[in-house]
Scaffold this active site. Structure first.
Site, short mmCIF file in Angstrom:
data_model
loop_
_atom_site.label_atom_id
_atom_site.label_comp_id
_atom_site.label_asym_id
_atom_site.label_seq_id
_atom_site.Cartn_x
_atom_site.Cartn_y
_atom_site.Cartn_z
CE LYS A 261 -8.06 -2.51 4.74
NZ LYS A 261 -8.29 -3.74 3.96
CD1 TRP B 170 -1.86 -2.38 1.73
CD2 TRP B 170 -2.89 -1.44 -0.02
NE1 TRP B 170 -2.78 -3.28 1.24
CE2 TRP B 170 -3.42 -2.73 0.17
CE3 TRP B 170 -3.36 -0.67 -1.08
CZ2 TRP B 170 -4.41 -3.27 -0.65
CZ3 TRP B 170 -4.35 -1.18 -1.89
CH2 TRP B 170 -4.86 -2.47 -1.68
CG ASP C 167 -3.20 4.00 4.26
OD1 ASP C 167 -4.27 3.82 4.88
OD2 ASP C 167 -2.88 3.34 3.24
N1 PMP Z 1 -4.19 1.20 2.49
C1 PMP Z 1 -4.18 0.07 3.22
C2 PMP Z 1 -3.24 -0.03 4.38
C3 PMP Z 1 -5.03 -0.98 2.87
O1 PMP Z 1 -5.01 -2.11 3.56
C4 PMP Z 1 -5.90 -0.84 1.76
C5 PMP Z 1 -6.90 -1.90 1.37
N2 PMP Z 1 -6.66 -3.17 1.69
C6 PMP Z 1 -5.86 0.35 1.03
C7 PMP Z 1 -5.01 1.35 1.44
C8 PMP Z 1 -6.74 0.55 -0.15
O2 PMP Z 1 -7.99 0.84 0.31
P1 PMP Z 1 -9.26 1.00 -0.66
O3 PMP Z 1 -9.59 -0.36 -1.15
O4 PMP Z 1 -10.27 1.57 0.29
O5 PMP Z 1 -8.89 1.94 -1.74
#
Ligand code: PMP
Length: 361
Positions: A196, A103, A172
Site C-alpha cells: 500500500k 484486520w 500493524d
Molecule cells: N492489515 C491491514 C491493516 C491491511 O489493510 C491488510 C490488507 N488489506 C492486511 C493486514 C493483510 O495484509 P496481507 O494481504 O499482506 O496479508
C-alpha cells in the site's frame, strides 16, 4: 506516455511514476550486470548491496536506532498475525489487543491459537467508526497489539497508546507505514505488507526491537522465528528480491522528496481536500469515520442511496478515477490516498465529486 489512471485502490496501490520509470529503465540490464534484478542470485554481491541499502533506508527514514532489526518476509501481513504471538508470547501472560476493525479481528483470531487473548478496547459498538480513547494495556501483558490504520473503515490512530518497555507495543502499519512522522522508540514491533505505502505486493516489512528476538524458544520451526531471519539479514532462504528492490526504489524516492516529514505534509493536505469536501457537502457525502479518528490514507464515505453510489463509481471510472468502490463490509465509497497518490490526483477526484454533487442533488 501510455495511459495512466488515477488509482484509488486500497492495495496493491499506486506507485510513484518515478519509481516505475526507473524500474523500467533498469529492467533488462540492472546495474550493468547484463541481467534483470529478477534473474540475479540473491547471494550475489550486487544483490546483497541493494538489499542492505533497502534496510538501511528504512532505518534512516524512520530514525530507527540500532536496537531495531529490519526483516523482509513473505506471507503478507496476515502471516504476522500468527508470527507476532508465536514470537512474543510469554507463558501465563495475556496477549492484549485493541479491536478497531476487520484486520484487528483477524489478528485476534490468530493470536487465540497461541495464548489467552484479552481485547482491552473495541470500537465494534459503532461499526468501527472510531479509535478508542485512553486505551490502557495491563503491565502483565506479553505484548500490546494495535492496528495503526484501519484500511476498510478509514480510521487511524493519531495518538499512540503508551506501554512500558516490558510490554512491547506491536503495530500493524500495513496501510499507514511511513505516512507520518512517528516516535519509533515507543514500538516494540512494527509490521506492514508493502503493497500500500512502501512498494509492491510480495514482501512484508517487519521491524523488531532486538531484545524481543530472544523470546521465542529455540525449539520452534526455523522459518517461524523472526530470529532466524534477523540473524541472516532476511537471506536465510531466497527472499522476494524483486519486491525488495521496488521497495528500495520507493524509499529512495521518498528520501529524495524530503523523507517522511514532507510526505506527511502532502498526506495531510490530500486528506484535508477530501474531508473538507465531505463536510461542506450539506450531507450529500457522509463520512464513515468520526472526525477525530479519520484516516489520512483511506477516506470512506457514503451517498444517500446505493444506486447513487454506483453511479458515482461508474462516472468516476469514465474520468480514469478508479478503485473508488468501498469495501463490502462498509459499503459506499473509499478513496485510498497513500503516499504515492499525488495532490493532482486528489484534486481531480475532488473536482469530480463536486460536480457529481451539483448534478445529482
Ligand atoms: N492489515 C491491514 C491493516 C491491511 O489493510 C491488510 C490488507 N488489506 C492486511 C493486514 C493483510 O495484509 P496481507 O494481504 O499482506 O496479508
Amino acid at each position: 506516455m501510455t495511459k495512466r489512471v488515477y488509482n484509488f485502490y486500497a492495495g496493491p496501490a499506486t506507485l510513484p511514476i518515478e519509481v516505475l520509470k526507473k524500474a523500467q529503465k533498469e529492467l533488462l540490464n540492472w546495474e550493468n550486470t547484463g541481467m534483470s534484478l529478477m534473474e540475479i542470485s540473491h547471494r550475489s554481491k550486487q544483490y546483497d548491496a541493494m538489499h542492505k541499502e533497502a534496510s538501511s533506508l528504512v532505518k534512516e527514514l524512520m530514525g530507527l536506532s540500532d536496537e531495531y532489526k529490519i526483516i523482509w518476509l513473505q506471507g503478507g501481513a496476515s502471516t504476522q498475525f500468527w508470527m507476532v504471538p508465536l514470537n512474543l508470547r510469554i507463558a501465563g501472560k495475556p496477549l492484549e489487543y485493541v479491536n478497531t476493525g476487520t484486520w484487528s479481528t483477524k489478528a485476534i483470531k490468530e493470536a487465540k491459537f497461541y495464548g489467552d487473548v484479552k481485547v482491552v478496547a473495541s470500537s465494534e459498538d459503532e461499526k468501527f467508526s472510531y479509535i478508542p480513547k485512553n486505551v490502557k494495556f495491563s503491565d502483565k501483558a506479553a505484548y500490546a497489539h494495535i492496528t495503526g490504520n484501519n484500511t476498510i473503515y478509514g480510521t487511524e490512530y493519531s495518538n499512540w497508546p503508551k506501554t512500558s518497555f516490558d510490554v512491547p507495543l506491536v503495530c500493524d502499519m500495513s496501510s499507514n507505514m511511513m505516512n507520518k512522522v512517528i516516535d519509533s522508540k515507543i514500538f516494540g514491533v512494527i509490521y506492514a505488507g508493502a503493497q500500500k505505502n512502501i512498494g509492491p505486493a510480495g514482501v512484508t516489512l517487519v521491524i523488531v526491537r532486538e531484545d524481543l528476538l530472544k523470546r521465542v524458544p529455540e525449539e520452534t520451526p526455523t522459518m517461524q522465528k523472526w530470529r532466524t531471519h534477523s540473524e541472516k539479514d532476511s537471506l536465510f532462504n531466497t527472499c522476494p528480491c524483486w519486491a525488495i528492490y521496488i521497495c528500495k526504489l520507493c524509499l529512495e524516492y521518498l528520501k529524495s522528496i524530503g523523507g517522511i516529514p514532507e510526505i506527511e505534509k502532502r498526506n495531510r493536505q490530500k486528506a484535508k481536500i477530501l474531508y473538507n469536501l465531505i463536510d461542506k457537502s450539506d450531507g450529500f457525502y457522509k463520512g464513515h469515520a468520526q472526525p477525530d479518528s479519520r484516516s489520512l490514507m483511506n477516506v470512506t464515505f457514503r451517498l444517500q442511496t446505493e444506486e447513487l453510489e454506483q453511479k458515482c463509481v461508474e462516472e468516476a471510472l469514465k474520468l480514469n478515477l478508479i478503485g473508488l468502490k468501498g469495501h463490502r463490509s462498509v459499503g459506499g465509497m473509499r478513496a485510498s490516498i497513500y503516499n504515492a497518490m499525488t495532490i493532482e490526483g486528489v484534486n481531480k477526484l475532488a473536482d469530480f465529486l463536486t460536480e457529481f454533487k451539483e448534478n445529482n442533488r
